[in-house]
Scaffold this motif. Structure first.
Motif, PDB file in Angstrom:
ATOM      1  N   TYR A 138       0.844  -1.207   0.000  1.00 18.41           N
ATOM      2  CA  TYR A 138       0.000   0.000   0.000  1.00 18.41           C
ATOM      3  C   TYR A 138       0.874   1.251   0.000  1.00 18.41           C
ATOM      4  CZ  TYR A 138      -3.815  -3.112   1.547  1.00 18.41           C
ATOM      5  OH  TYR A 138      -4.746  -4.105   1.663  1.00 18.41           O
ATOM      6  N   GLU A 139       1.902   1.239   0.843  1.00 19.55           N
ATOM      7  CA  GLU A 139       2.795   2.398   0.933  1.00 19.55           C
ATOM      8  C   GLU A 139       3.524   2.646  -0.381  1.00 19.55           C
ATOM      9  OE1 GLU A 139       5.140   1.219   4.303  1.00 19.55           O
ATOM     10  OE2 GLU A 139       3.656   1.971   5.747  1.00 19.55           O
ATOM     11  N   LYS A 140       3.906   1.575  -1.044  1.00 17.71           N
ATOM     12  CA  LYS A 140       4.631   1.682  -2.311  1.00 17.71           C
ATOM     13  C   LYS A 140       3.769   2.317  -3.407  1.00 17.71           C
ATOM     14  CE  LYS A 140       6.613  -1.272  -5.911  1.00 17.71           C
ATOM     15  NZ  LYS A 140       6.873  -2.656  -6.320  1.00 17.71           N
ATOM     16  N   PHE A 141       2.518   1.890  -3.502  1.00 20.49           N
ATOM     17  CA  PHE A 141       1.667   2.323  -4.609  1.00 20.49           C
ATOM     18  C   PHE A 141       0.904   3.617  -4.343  1.00 20.49           C
ATOM     19  CE2 PHE A 141       2.001  -2.317  -5.419  1.00 20.49           C
ATOM     20  CZ  PHE A 141       2.664  -2.224  -6.639  1.00 20.49           C
ATOM     21  N   ALA A 142       0.759   4.003  -3.080  1.00 24.82           N
ATOM     22  CA  ALA A 142      -0.051   5.173  -2.742  1.00 24.82           C
ATOM     23  C   ALA A 142       0.610   6.483  -3.173  1.00 24.82           C
ATOM     24  CB  ALA A 142      -0.310   5.198  -1.243  1.00 24.82           C
ATOM     25  N   ASP A 143      -0.221   7.374  -3.689  1.00 23.86           N
ATOM     26  CA  ASP A 143       0.221   8.749  -3.941  1.00 23.86           C
ATOM     27  C   ASP A 143       0.122   9.564  -2.656  1.00 23.86           C
ATOM     28  OD1 ASP A 143       0.559   8.453  -6.834  1.00 23.86           O
ATOM     29  OD2 ASP A 143      -1.630   8.311  -6.901  1.00 23.86           O
ATOM     30  N   ILE A 144      -0.861   9.226  -1.836  1.00 23.44           N
ATOM     31  CA  ILE A 144      -1.129   9.925  -0.575  1.00 23.44           C
ATOM     32  C   ILE A 144      -1.453   8.865   0.473  1.00 23.44           C
ATOM     33  CG2 ILE A 144      -2.721  11.488   0.629  1.00 23.44           C
ATOM     34  CD1 ILE A 144      -3.298  12.785  -2.127  1.00 23.44           C
ATOM     35  N   THR A 145      -0.927   9.040   1.687  1.00 23.65           N
ATOM     36  CA  THR A 145      -1.298   8.180   2.810  1.00 23.65           C
ATOM     37  C   THR A 145      -2.043   9.018   3.833  1.00 23.65           C
ATOM     38  OG1 THR A 145       0.593   6.704   2.485  1.00 23.65           O
ATOM     39  CG2 THR A 145      -0.420   6.696   4.666  1.00 23.65           C
ATOM     40  N   ILE A 146      -3.187   8.510   4.266  1.00 23.84           N
ATOM     41  CA  ILE A 146      -4.005   9.168   5.284  1.00 23.84           C
ATOM     42  C   ILE A 146      -4.005   8.277   6.520  1.00 23.84           C
ATOM     43  CG2 ILE A 146      -6.340   9.950   5.892  1.00 23.84           C
ATOM     44  CD1 ILE A 146      -5.083  11.711   3.728  1.00 23.84           C
ATOM     45  N   PHE A 147      -3.571   8.826   7.645  1.00 26.84           N
ATOM     46  CA  PHE A 147      -3.571   8.085   8.904  1.00 26.84           C
ATOM     47  C   PHE A 147      -4.900   8.370   9.599  1.00 26.84           C
ATOM     48  CE2 PHE A 147       0.791   8.712   7.686  1.00 26.84           C
ATOM     49  CZ  PHE A 147       1.342   7.463   7.889  1.00 26.84           C
ATOM     50  N   SER A 148      -5.687   7.313   9.810  1.00 21.50           N
ATOM     51  CA  SER A 148      -7.066   7.531  10.242  1.00 21.50           C
ATOM     52  C   SER A 148      -7.414   6.912  11.587  1.00 21.50           C
ATOM     53  CB  SER A 148      -8.017   6.980   9.177  1.00 21.50           C
ATOM     54  OG  SER A 148      -7.895   5.579   9.097  1.00 21.50           O
ATOM     55  N   ALA A 149      -6.439   6.567  12.391  1.00 19.34           N
ATOM     56  CA  ALA A 149      -6.690   5.808  13.616  1.00 19.34           C
ATOM     57  C   ALA A 149      -7.677   6.480  14.572  1.00 19.34           C
ATOM     58  CB  ALA A 149      -5.385   5.548  14.343  1.00 19.34           C
ATOM     59  N   GLU A 150      -7.551   7.764  14.776  1.00 14.62           N
ATOM     60  CA  GLU A 150      -8.345   8.436  15.805  1.00 14.62           C
ATOM     61  C   GLU A 150      -9.486   9.254  15.211  1.00 14.62           C
ATOM     62  OE1 GLU A 150      -6.652   9.358  19.254  1.00 14.62           O
ATOM     63  OE2 GLU A 150      -5.215   7.744  19.019  1.00 14.62           O
ATOM     64  N   GLN A 151      -9.882   8.948  13.987  1.00 15.78           N
ATOM     65  CA  GLN A 151     -10.912   9.742  13.323  1.00 15.78           C
ATOM     66  C   GLN A 151     -12.074   8.862  12.872  1.00 15.78           C
ATOM     67  OE1 GLN A 151      -9.319  12.498  10.316  1.00 15.78           O
ATOM     68  NE2 GLN A 151      -7.314  11.768  10.929  1.00 15.78           N
ATOM     69  N   ASN A 152     -13.265   9.467  12.803  1.00 18.00           N
ATOM     70  CA  ASN A 152     -14.393   8.739  12.225  1.00 18.00           C
ATOM     71  C   ASN A 152     -14.377   8.930  10.705  1.00 18.00           C
ATOM     72  OD1 ASN A 152     -15.765  11.182  11.522  1.00 18.00           O
ATOM     73  ND2 ASN A 152     -16.708  11.271  13.550  1.00 18.00           N
ATOM     74  N   ALA A 153     -15.272   8.253  10.016  1.00 21.63           N
ATOM     75  CA  ALA A 153     -15.274   8.262   8.547  1.00 21.63           C
ATOM     76  C   ALA A 153     -15.473   9.671   7.977  1.00 21.63           C
ATOM     77  CB  ALA A 153     -16.354   7.315   8.025  1.00 21.63           C
ATOM     78  N   GLU A 154     -16.333  10.448   8.590  1.00 20.41           N
ATOM     79  CA  GLU A 154     -16.575  11.826   8.140  1.00 20.41           C
ATOM     80  C   GLU A 154     -15.294  12.657   8.242  1.00 20.41           C
ATOM     81  OE1 GLU A 154     -18.417  14.829   6.365  1.00 20.41           O
ATOM     82  OE2 GLU A 154     -19.652  13.102   6.897  1.00 20.41           O
ATOM     83  N   GLN A 155     -14.575  12.503   9.331  1.00 22.62           N
ATOM     84  CA  GLN A 155     -13.329  13.242   9.528  1.00 22.62           C
ATOM     85  C   GLN A 155     -12.256  12.811   8.533  1.00 22.62           C
ATOM     86  OE1 GLN A 155     -13.067  12.114  13.675  1.00 22.62           O
ATOM     87  NE2 GLN A 155     -13.473  14.213  14.358  1.00 22.62           N
TER      88      GLN A 155
END
Length: 180
Positions: A138-155
């Motif tokens: 995933y890290e290799k192919f991604a243009d952008i990485t979003i870290f979402s551990a402490e957020q809900n889907a809307e955030q």
């Protein structure tokens, strides 16, 4: 031409939920490739894996990606999309690949019924093994990485929208009007 936004990541990362919300926020279509596979094969993902095996599932998944012709869409992919290099390459050429990164422990909490989830795993492979195998892809192919551990889907959807705007990606102008 509007580019697509392609969400990649582990099962349980929230790609489908985030994708629907993001598509509504920015006025794009929403496509879930797992649903396309199920509709085409007339079987649930886990049934395809159980009946035909992992390799067949991966071939079907890649063919669905290669046959997908869309623009102005948020596309939620299955977690195993990173194994189909040609399909993933095609998706990447059609838009921006965004990796929704969620820590292993949180994913394990989210996935209560892995047996019905349609997880593309080898026999005897643990979810942790799968996570360790896929994360570098995933890290290799991604243009952008979003870290979402402490957020809900809307955030997370709002974070993706802000990131795309900050990078100058073309989104409908009304998409960034006071949304949070």
């Amino acid at each position: 031409m509007q580019k697509n936004i392609i969400l990649i990541g582990m099962p349980g990362a929230g790609k489908s939920t985030i994708g629907v919300i993001l598509a509504k926020r920015i006025g794009f279509h929403f496509i879930d490739t797992d649903l396309l596979i199920q509709a085409q094969e007339k079987l649930r993902l886990q049934q395809i894996i159980d009946i035909r095996g992992l390799e067949n599932f991966r071939q079907v998944e890649e063919q669905v990606l290669l046959d997908l012709h869309t623009e102005h869409s948020v596309i939620a992919t299955g977690g195993s999309v990173v194994y189909g290099k040609n399909g993933l390459k095609k998706l990447g050429e059609s838009g921006v690949l965004i990796y929704i990164h969620v820590p292993l422990l949180l994913l394990q909490q989210r996935i209560a019924d892995m047996g019905q989830r349609g997880l593309v795993m080898s026999k005897g492979q643990s979810f942790q093994d799968l996570y360790q195998e896929r994360t570098p892809l995933y890290e290799k192919f991604a243009d952008i990485t979003i870290f979402s551990a402490e957020q809900n889907a809307e955030q997370v959807a709002a974070q993706i929208e802000r990131k795309l705007i900050s990078l100058g990606n073309a989104l409908p102008s009304e998409s960034h009007a006071n949304r949070e």
